[in-house]
Design a protein around this motif. Structure first.
Motif, short mmCIF file in Angstrom:
data_model
loop_
_atom_site.label_atom_id
_atom_site.label_comp_id
_atom_site.label_asym_id
_atom_site.label_seq_id
_atom_site.Cartn_x
_atom_site.Cartn_y
_atom_site.Cartn_z
N ASP A 279 0.83 -1.22 0.00
CA ASP A 279 0.00 0.00 0.00
C ASP A 279 0.86 1.27 0.00
N LYS A 280 2.06 1.19 -0.61
CA LYS A 280 2.96 2.34 -0.84
C LYS A 280 3.68 2.83 0.41
N LYS A 281 3.47 2.18 1.55
CA LYS A 281 4.11 2.66 2.79
C LYS A 281 5.32 1.81 3.15
N ASP A 297 5.51 7.42 4.41
CA ASP A 297 4.42 7.32 3.44
C ASP A 297 4.56 8.39 2.37
N HIS A 299 5.86 7.26 -1.10
CA HIS A 299 5.88 6.60 -2.41
C HIS A 299 4.49 6.58 -3.03
N LEU A 300 4.46 6.45 -4.36
CA LEU A 300 3.18 6.43 -5.09
C LEU A 300 2.88 5.04 -5.64
N GLY A 301 3.69 4.06 -5.24
CA GLY A 301 3.46 2.68 -5.71
C GLY A 301 3.99 1.73 -4.65
N ALA A 302 3.75 0.42 -4.83
CA ALA A 302 4.22 -0.58 -3.87
C ALA A 302 5.74 -0.48 -3.71
N VAL A 303 6.22 -0.62 -2.48
CA VAL A 303 7.65 -0.48 -2.19
C VAL A 303 8.35 -1.83 -2.37
N SER A 319 10.55 1.75 -5.70
CA SER A 319 9.12 1.43 -5.72
C SER A 319 8.63 1.26 -7.15
N ASP A 320 7.39 0.78 -7.27
CA ASP A 320 6.75 0.67 -8.59
C ASP A 320 6.48 2.03 -9.22
N ASP A 321 6.63 3.12 -8.42
CA ASP A 321 6.41 4.45 -9.00
C ASP A 321 7.64 4.95 -9.78
#
Length: 461
Positions: A279-281, A297, A299-303, A319-321
């Motif tokens: 959940d990006k955290k 908290d 990131h804008l994508g899964a870490v 991350s996925d971002d």
């Protein structure tokens, strides 16, 4: 004939068999006169083929919408039709499908709230302790290599052949970790929900199996002494295990999937660990209380990865971002954010043995090198190419003397590059499926351990 051709080209309406009499001036006569089928003409009230006989349909009436001066009550052109229905009722078939979907969703929700899987362990060796009462965690001294030294080998060489296969996992292996400092034991996590501990030297047996996740295990991490390790599974649980007894000490969850987990490497912070979540955290737990003590908290994508740098004062996350962020420990605001339009996501990151560089496996089939001290800039001269990894988080590693870089790839090959020239030196077909991780033994000149999605772990020399 011309009319026939015209009829083929432009389809004319069907003929009615009568027409207005052209010899009679209708204005003077005051009535219409027909020739041809006069009866038909009277029946149809003299309508021609170009006039429709039916009445014009009534226009649908709209609800009158108040005065334009009153903004709140004025409906204007947005008013509904008088006969308009607000509620659309699904047909019987649609209702059936909807019921099935909702039933599935409720069932899914129930499963997620299930209690954690029961933990158990299996010891595979007869003698857990040697004649001096030391357990298997004690580093052996009769293997021809000093496993207690902190110095790296002077010169490393390319591994050439396979010398051992550890097989015991029934599905793909997701991660392998060597025992801290000595590297005489190997911990592996797999998609068969199990974690296994293996000997690297002497008989190379499987020592212990840890069972306690109900879904695939994604990541594992030893503490500094190797007495405990953490495992992160797709069942949304993080579990802390005792490496010697196999007991599960505690479990942690925030109802999200943990993608990576890392102990804080500082000696005085061994009770703290961080986990990158779906959940990006990035969530920080305290083992002693079992409580979440900090959340990062931004990131804008899964870490996907967490790597400690700068004498463990900071850590780097990817991350996925498609970004790389650098954090001060315990401060939930990233002090450096690296994201270029040309960057791809980097789901595997490794710190070099000298602590100066971060090797990042990028999803555009290259390994990028970032500085790991204060500036965190991309080293454009060092880019390692020639392997296919798009879509897989293949772990990268360095040789202890910093002369080689190793990585698996999607074809199951082990790739070895020269650090100085970035030239691809050597390629070995290591696994039948994806080779997800490659580790160079910290005390050996040419021993590399690989694991793959074919469920095997291999030793190369």
């Amino acid at each position: 004939f011309a009319l026939f051709i015209l009829h083929l080209i432009i389809p004319l309406p069907p003929l009615l068999g009568y027409a207005l009499d052209p010899s009679v001036d209708t204005h003077q006569a005051g009535s219409y006169s027909y020739i041809g089928a006069v009866d038909e003409a009277e029946k149809n009230k003299g309508l021609t083929v170009f006039e429709s006989g039916g009445k014009k349909p009534e226009k649908r009436k709209k609800v009158k919408g108040g005065d334009a001066g009153e903004i709140d009550n004025f409906l204007g052109p947005w008013a509904k039709y008088v006969d308009e229905k607000d509620v659309a009722k699904p047909t019987e078939e649609e209702q059936k499908e909807l019921d099935e979907i909702t039933a599935k969703r409720q069932k899914k929700g129930r499963n997620e709230e299930e209690a954690p899987a029961e933990e158990k362990t299996i010891l595979h060796v007869k003698d857990m302790y040697d004649y001096q009462g030391r357990s298997y965690l004690h580093a052996p001294q009769d293997v021809g290599v000093n496993l207690r030294t902190a110095d790296a080998p002077d010169k490393c060489y390319l591994p050439k052949k396979q010398i051992h296969v550890w097989s015991g996992h029934t599905k793909g292996v997701s991660a392998i970790r060597l025992f801290p400092k000595s590297g005489h034991l190997l911990l592996s996590s797999s998609m068969d929900c199990k974690i296994k501990l293996w000997e690297v030297y002497s008989e190379r047996r499987c020592i212990r199996t840890f069972i306690g996740h109900s879904k695939a295990v994604r990541d594992i991490c030893f503490n500094n002494t190797g007495t405990q390790f953490l495992s992160a599974g797709y069942d949304r649980y993080l579990k802390l295990w005792d490496s010697e007894t196999g007991q599960c000490i505690s479990r942690f969850t925030n109802r999200k999937v943990p993608y990576c987990v890392k102990f804080n490497p500082d000696e005085d912070k061994q009770n703290l660990f961080v986990a990158g979540m779906s959940d990006k955290k990035i969530v920080q737990w305290d083992i002693r209380t079992g409580e979440v003590v900090q959340e990062y908290d931004r990131h804008l994508g899964a870490v996907n990865t967490i790597t400690f740098v700068d004498e463990n004062r900071r850590f780097v996350s990817t991350s996925d971002d498609k970004s790389l962020r650098v954090w001060e420990w315990d401060i939930p605001v990233d002090f450096k954010y690296i994201a270029e339009p040309s960057m791809h996501s980097m789901p595997a990151v490794t710190l070099s043995p000298n602590g100066k560089w971060l090797a990042c496996q990028s999803m555009d089939n290259q390994i990028l090198i970032f500085g790991a001290q204060n500036r965190f800039r991309l080293n454009k001269k060092k880019v390692f190419k020639g392997h296919m990894v798009a879509g897989y988080a293949c772990q990268v590693d360095f040789s202890p003397d910093m002369s080689y870089v190793v990585s698996g790839d999607a074809d199951g090959k082990l790739n070895i590059w020269d650090w100085k020239t970035t030239k691809l030196y050597h390629r070995i077909k290591a696994h039948d499926k994806v080779c997800i991780s490659a580790l160079w033994h910290p005390h050996e000149t040419s021993k590399v351990i690989t694991c793959g999605w074919d469920g095997q772990i291999k030793l190369w020399d």
